[in-house]
Design an enzyme around this catalytic site. Structure first.
Site, PDB file in Angstrom:
ATOM      1  N   ARG A  33      33.742  15.764  42.232  1.00 13.58           N
ATOM      2  CA  ARG A  33      32.940  16.586  43.143  1.00 13.58           C
ATOM      3  C   ARG A  33      31.748  17.277  42.519  1.00 13.58           C
ATOM      4  O   ARG A  33      30.612  16.961  42.823  1.00 13.58           O
ATOM      5  CB  ARG A  33      33.837  17.606  43.851  1.00 13.58           C
ATOM      6  N   ASP A  78      44.842  12.332  45.275  1.00 10.50           N
ATOM      7  CA  ASP A  78      44.750  13.093  46.525  1.00 10.50           C
ATOM      8  C   ASP A  78      46.154  13.204  47.090  1.00 10.50           C
ATOM      9  O   ASP A  78      47.004  12.339  46.828  1.00 10.50           O
ATOM     10  CB  ASP A  78      43.831  12.393  47.528  1.00 10.50           C
TER      11      ASP A  78
END
Length: 352
Positions: A33, A78
């Site tokens: 990110r 995730d």
């Protein structure tokens, strides 16, 4: 496998209640990110696909360790990866999050939900690559999503602001709810076992949405299943339990069995320690810098770090906690300046 024996790794020492050589720190969502090298490495590759590519997931996991000098890598993954591995139709939509092909609305949907019954070999191979690069002082933290959060994604069909369908099923159809939780636990534990057997040094059970629950509902509908998952690795590796907005649930979450309880930025660490200690005795604290403070400059970061360290020290001195692992009170925001993260780690590592 033969598990790595890490001597003097700050995070593991802190998790065991020993005095570490320096204040250990890692950040949730440090992998990905915010890093330009991450964006370059994952260019054109969907998020979930990258979680099943051993060399890529290893590279992304290691990037923040190289750049920031954090004391642990957190496995790039995730919480819906085990669902995907089991055969559930799910994709991560940019700007929205995990979206299901089909939401679960009935008991028949629950009974037809696939269960993960095998090792996720791509993730295991990625872990082996990561461990080859980490030093003997750097731990690898694996993680799994808690069953409540996974259940909410499945029932709502994706992210939800209010979790109204989830809570409706919980209360109006409790048998269906419990059946869903019983179906999710083996999938989560199978994915956790994949990571443990591949060699992770610690793990975090991450309950993104538990803060939307009352303590009564958490205890009745969630806690027994989190206990079951954490029990799978009892005595094997240190366990961290973290949820967002869970200030009112900290005592109950402490009962789930982890050695370390993560605290978000809303509750001072010494106050959190009192809540946890009241029902569970002292545990190690993890947290809890507000991620937004990484935008405020080194002076503010230094002041906030000092405050948080002081709160942790008070909790330890009072006998309400046995140690402290520094972290954010939630994950790194996507637009955070990578240099600000590096500077924060440097400040955290300075002598107290």
């Amino acid at each position: 496998m033969t598990r790595r024996q890490l001597e003097g790794a700050p995070i593991l020492d802190a998790a065991a209640g020993k005095k570490p050589t320096r204040t250990p720190v890692w950040f949730m969502r440090q992998a990905g990110r915010s890093l330009p090298e991450y964006k370059k490495a994952r260019e054109g590759i969907p998020m979930l696909d990258s979680c099943f590519m051993p060399e890529l997931l290893a590279e992304i996991t290691l990037q923040p360790v190289r750049r920031h000098d954090v004391d642990a890598a957190i496995l790039f993954s995730d919480i819906v990866v085990p669902l995907k591995a089991a055969g559930v139709g799910v994709e991560i939509v940019p700007g929205r999050g995990p979206v299901m092909d089909q939401a679960i609305t009935t008991r028949a949907d629950v009974d037809n939900l696939p269960i993960l019954d095998h090792h996720v070999t791509e993730v295991a191979e990625g872990i082996r690559i990561i461990l080859d690069e980490l030093t003997g002082k750097q731990a690898l933290i694996g993680f799994v999503g808690a069953p409540f959060t996974l259940a909410s994604y499945l029932i709502e069909g994706g992210p939800s602001k209010n979790h109204e369908k989830t809570k409706a099923m919980m209360h109006a159809e409790p048998e269906t709810w419990h059946a869903l939780m019983r179906r999710l636990v083996p999938t989560i534990t199978a994915f956790l076992k994949t990571q443990v057997e591949a060699g992770i040094d610690a793990m975090q059970l991450f309950d993104s949405w538990a803060g939307f629950l009352t303590e009564k509902d958490y205890r009745e509908f969630v806690l027994p299943y989190s206990v079951e998952i954490l029990k799978e690795v009892d005595g094997v590796i240190p366990r961290i339990h973290f949820g967002v907005g869970t200030g009112e649930l900290l005592a109950a979450m402490g009962e789930a069995g982890s050695e370390v309880v993560g605290v978000d930025w809303r509750v001072p660490l010494d106050v959190a320690a009192e809540r946890i200690h009241a029902l569970n005795g002292p545990k190690v604290l993890q947290g809890n810098l507000d991620p937004a403070m990484l935008f405020a400059g080194p002076g503010v970061i230094r002041s906030e770090v000092a405050r948080i360290k002081a709160e942790a020290a008070r909790a330890i001195e009072a006998g309400h906690a046995t140690g402290h692992i520094f972290n954010l009170g939630h994950g790194v925001m996507p637009n955070t300046d990578a240099d600000a993260i590096t500077e924060a780690v440097r400040i955290i590592h300075e002598e107290d």
